[in-house]
Design a protein around this motif. Structure first.
Motif, mmCIF file in Angstrom:
data_model
loop_
_atom_site.group_PDB
_atom_site.id
_atom_site.type_symbol
_atom_site.label_atom_id
_atom_site.label_comp_id
_atom_site.label_asym_id
_atom_site.label_seq_id
_atom_site.Cartn_x
_atom_site.Cartn_y
_atom_site.Cartn_z
ATOM 1 N N ASN A 162 0.683 -1.340 -0.089
ATOM 2 C CA ASN A 162 0.024 -0.061 -0.058
ATOM 3 C C ASN A 162 0.970 1.509 0.061
ATOM 4 O O ASN A 162 0.378 2.366 -0.434
ATOM 5 N N ASP A 199 5.118 4.273 -3.746
ATOM 6 C CA ASP A 199 4.904 5.197 -4.409
ATOM 7 C C ASP A 199 4.186 5.055 -5.808
ATOM 8 O O ASP A 199 4.833 4.953 -6.735
ATOM 9 N N LYS A 200 2.938 5.004 -5.679
ATOM 10 C CA LYS A 200 2.279 4.573 -7.000
ATOM 11 C C LYS A 200 2.438 5.699 -8.008
ATOM 12 O O LYS A 200 2.125 5.606 -9.316
ATOM 13 N N LEU A 211 5.027 4.787 -10.703
ATOM 14 C CA LEU A 211 4.711 3.524 -11.408
ATOM 15 C C LEU A 211 3.935 3.587 -12.658
ATOM 16 O O LEU A 211 3.039 4.631 -12.727
ATOM 17 N N ASP A 246 1.013 2.108 -15.474
ATOM 18 C CA ASP A 246 -0.106 1.579 -15.108
ATOM 19 C C ASP A 246 -0.084 0.004 -14.879
ATOM 20 O O ASP A 246 -0.716 -0.564 -14.251
ATOM 21 N N GLU A 267 2.458 -1.831 -13.716
ATOM 22 C CA GLU A 267 3.137 -1.857 -12.259
ATOM 23 C C GLU A 267 1.885 -1.708 -11.399
ATOM 24 O O GLU A 267 2.013 -2.310 -10.375
ATOM 25 N N LYS A 268 1.197 -0.834 -11.595
ATOM 26 C CA LYS A 268 0.115 -0.550 -10.515
ATOM 27 C C LYS A 268 -0.864 -1.738 -10.484
ATOM 28 O O LYS A 268 -1.520 -1.903 -9.460
ATOM 29 N N ILE A 300 0.826 -4.627 -8.502
ATOM 30 C CA ILE A 300 0.651 -4.188 -7.006
ATOM 31 C C ILE A 300 -0.835 -4.398 -6.602
ATOM 32 O O ILE A 300 -0.910 -4.953 -5.489
ATOM 33 N N ASP A 301 -1.963 -3.888 -7.522
ATOM 34 C CA ASP A 301 -3.127 -4.063 -6.894
ATOM 35 C C ASP A 301 -3.637 -5.643 -7.009
ATOM 36 O O ASP A 301 -4.341 -6.100 -5.764
#
Length: 113
Positions: free
Chosen positions: A62, A65-66, A69, A71, A73-74, A77-78
């Motif tokens: 969480n 540092d999004k 990043l 899209d 990579e985001k 992570i999600d």
């Protein structure tokens, strides 16, 4: 970031070790007794090393540092956050089964797991 990754691997290894313990009622009874104080419990279940490790890993994901990043990579992570959240749900279900705790009762009282 290397130290953060090392910590994450160590924490997830602790969670993996607990999988073998949580399914054995005799072994897990000792863990349950060791986490008897209210601050060491959540939803009537012990906040053992596995739950702490999963919570820590979720927080680590969480806190990335999004903004820096891309899209894709985001999305990764999600997806990892979703997987950790599901892992917590599955682990708490195993705890409840081993300890004979009815999770539905906790939800009726408004307790969050």
């Amino acid at each position: 970031m290397t130290n953060s990754l090392k910590a994450a691997i160590g924490e997830l290894s602790a969670a993996e070790r607990h999988i073998g313990i949580v399914d054995d009622p005799q072994k897990y009874r000792a863990v349950d007794q060791a986490h008897s104080l209210p601050r060491n419990r959540k939803g009537g279940l012990p906040l053992d090393e596995a739950r702490q490790a999963l919570a820590s890993h979720y927080t680590r994901l969480n806190n990335l540092d999004k903004a820096r990043l891309v899209d894709d990579e985001k999305k990764v992570i999600d997806a990892r956050k979703t997987a950790v959240f599901e892992a917590v749900k599955l682990y708490t279900a195993r705890q409840a089964k081993t300890l004979g705790v009815d999770l539905a009762q906790g939800k009726k009282r408004g307790n969050r797991l």
